[in-house]
Write an enzyme that holds these catalytic residues in place. Structure first.
Site, PDB file in Angstrom:
ATOM      1  N   ASN A 193      74.382  25.078  -6.022  1.00 20.82           N
ATOM      2  CA  ASN A 193      75.515  25.182  -5.108  1.00 20.82           C
ATOM      3  C   ASN A 193      74.990  25.280  -3.674  1.00 20.82           C
ATOM      4  OD1 ASN A 193      78.138  25.432  -4.171  1.00 20.82           O
ATOM      5  ND2 ASN A 193      78.626  27.240  -5.381  1.00 20.82           N
ATOM      6  N   GLN A 200      76.324  26.217   3.294  1.00 23.86           N
ATOM      7  CA  GLN A 200      77.191  25.391   4.141  1.00 23.86           C
ATOM      8  C   GLN A 200      77.974  26.208   5.154  1.00 23.86           C
ATOM      9  OE1 GLN A 200      79.588  24.195   0.458  1.00 23.86           O
ATOM     10  NE2 GLN A 200      81.222  24.091   1.982  1.00 23.86           N
ATOM     11  N   HIS A 245      85.104  20.306  -4.901  1.00 21.67           N
ATOM     12  CA  HIS A 245      83.789  20.755  -4.456  1.00 21.67           C
ATOM     13  C   HIS A 245      82.704  19.818  -4.972  1.00 21.67           C
ATOM     14  CE1 HIS A 245      81.055  23.562  -2.751  1.00 21.67           C
ATOM     15  NE2 HIS A 245      80.645  24.116  -3.879  1.00 21.67           N
ATOM     16  N   CYS A 294      80.404  20.546   1.762  1.00 24.01           N
ATOM     17  CA  CYS A 294      79.753  20.524   0.449  1.00 24.01           C
ATOM     18  C   CYS A 294      79.248  19.127   0.103  1.00 24.01           C
ATOM     19  CB  CYS A 294      80.728  20.993  -0.622  1.00 24.01           C
ATOM     20  SG  CYS A 294      82.143  19.888  -0.836  1.00 24.01           S
TER      21      CYS A 294
END
Ligand SMILES: *[C@@H]1O[C@H](CO)[C@@H](O)[C@H](O)[C@H]1NC(C)=O
Length: 340
Positions: free
Chosen positions: A304, A140, A283, A146
Site C-alpha cells: 500500500n 501518498q 484504490h 494512489c
C-alpha cells in the site's frame, strides 16, 4: 411517612446514578488521554481547541469501533488506532485513495495480449520483496495519488527484474506531468494511463531527483526529461479470475485495483484481511506476492502507499481464492503490469 428503607433505597439509586456519571467521566478522561498519546505518537497538531474537540469525538467513535471489533475476535485480522484514527470514513476515502474507475469506459475484454496466459507451475508462494524487486513503503499523504504509487511500484519491479537494479522512482513526476486519460494528480487517476505516460515520455526519473510532496505542482520539465527507468508497453490481466491474476503476480509485481473505502480497511493492522468490503474500486495498490498461512488461508501480499505505520509495516495480506470471481474487494477486477 418515609421509612429508613425507602430513604436508603433512594440514596442507593442516587449513588448509582452518581456512579454512572462518574464512570462515564472516567471513560471520557481516558479517551482524552488516549487521544493525547495518539497525537504525540503521530505528531498531530490541531489549529485550535474546537478543532481538537471535534477530532477527539471522531477519535472516540473510531476507537470504540476498533476496540469492539478486536474484542469480538470474529475475524482473523486485527484493527488498530493508526494514523487515520481521527478521520471519519468519508474524510479518509476522500483523501487517501484516488483510483478513478468511474471516469473510464468499460473494457471490452480479451483484446490485449496477456503474455502469461499459458504459464503453468507457479510457485506455491512468492514474495517479490525477498527477490529485491520492491522498494520501501511510501506515503501518498493527503493526496489522491494512489494510482501514481501503484504505477511506479510495478515499474520499479519490472525495472529490477530486467536490469538487476532496484531504483526508487518518482511518483511526483506523474502527479505533476501526467495528464494522460484520467490522470489528474491528487484528484485521482488510473495505472494504465500512468504506464502510458511513462511510455510516451520515454521513461521516468528517480524519487530523489523529483521527490514527492503530496500536492499538485507544475511539471518540472528538466527533471521529467531525465530518465532512470523505462518501459515499452503494458498489458491488462484478463479480469475476474484469481488464478489468472496469480500467473501474472508469479512473474512480476502487478498493479491491482481494490475497494479500500471501508472502516475495517482504514484501520487494518495485522492478519489476513477478509473484509467486509465491496467491489467499488477506489484504490490502486500493488500485488507483490502471495502465499498461504500455517492454518491454510491463502492470501495476496499487497503493498500500500499509506506509510509504514499502516497495516503490516505498510502491507496488507488479503484473502485469496474466495468464492466470488471478482476476488476480495475486487482485487481480480482490474489489474495491469508494465512490460519492457
Ligand atoms: C497460449 O497457447 C495458445 C495455444 O497454443 C496460443 O495460441 C497462444 O498464442 C498462447 N499465448 C501466449 C500469450 O503465448
Amino acid at each position: 411517612m418515609a421509612s429508613s428503607a425507602m430513604i436508603r433505597s433512594l440514596f442507593f439509586a442516587l449513588a448509582l446514578f452518581a456512579c454512572g456519571a462518574y464512570s462515564r467521566k472516567l471513560q471520557e478522561l481516558s479517551m482524552a488521554e488516549r487521544h493525547e498519546q495518539w497525537m504525540a505518537k503521530y505528531g498531530k497538531v490541531y489549529k485550535d481547541a474546537p478543532e481538537k474537540e471535534m477530532r477527539l469525538q471522531i477519535f472516540k467513535d473510531n476507537v470504540e469501533f476498533i476496540d469492539a471489533f478486536n474484542a469480538a475476535g470474529y475475524k482473523p485480522y486485527k484493527l488498530s488506532a493508526n494514523a487515520f484514527a481521527d478521520m471519519t470514513n468519508g474524510e479518509f476515502k476522500a483523501s487517501r485513495t484516488g483510483y478513478k474507475r468511474a471516469g473510464r469506459t468499460a473494457r471490452t475484454g480479451g483484446i490485449t495480449l496477456f503474455r502469461y496466459e499459458n504459464v503453468t507451475g507457479v510457485p506455491a508462494s512468492l514474495d517479490w520483496r525477498k527477490k529485491g524487486a520492491v522498494t520501501g513503503v511510501k506515503d501518498q499523504g493527503q493526496c489522491g495519488s494512489c494510482w501514481a504509487f501503484s504505477t511506479v511500484a510495478a515499474t520499479e519491479g519490472i525495472n529490477q527484474l530486467k536490469t538487476g537494479k532496484l531504483i526508487s522512482l518518482s511518483e511526483q513526476e506523474l502527479v505533476d506531468c501526467d495528464i494522460n486519460g484520467e490522470d489528474q494528480g491528487c484528484e485521482g487517476g488510473l495505472m494504465e494511463d500512468g504506464f502510458q505516460f511513462i511510455i510516451n515520455n520515454g521513461g521516468v526519473t528517480t524519487e530523489s531527483n523529483y521527490p514527492y510532496d503530496a500536492t499538485d505542482g507544475t511539471c518540472k520539465t528538466a527533471k521529467e526529461a531525465s530518465h532512470a527507468a523505462k518501459i515499452t508497453g503494458y498489458e491488462v490481466v484478463p479480469a475476474n479470475n484469481e488464478a489468472t491474476l496469480l500467473k501474472a503476480v508469479a512473474n512480476q509485481p502487478v498493479s491491482v485495483s481494490i475497494d479500500a473505502g471501508g472502516s475495517s480497511f482504514q484501520f487494518y493492522s495485522s492478519g489476513v484481511f477478509t473484509g467486509d468490503c465491496g467491489t467499488d474500486l477506489d484504490h490502486g495498490v500493488t500485488a507483490v506476492g502471495y502465499g498461504t498461512t500455517a492454518d491454510g488461508t491463502k492470501y495476496w501480499l499487497v503493498k500500500n502507499s499509506w506509510g509504514e505505520s499502516w497495516g503490516e509495516e505498510g502491507y496488507i495480506r488479503m484473502e485469496r481464492d474466495i468464492d466470488s470471481k471478482e476476488g476480495l474487494c475486487g482485487i481480480a477486477m482490474d489489474s495491469s503490469y508494465p512490460t519492457v
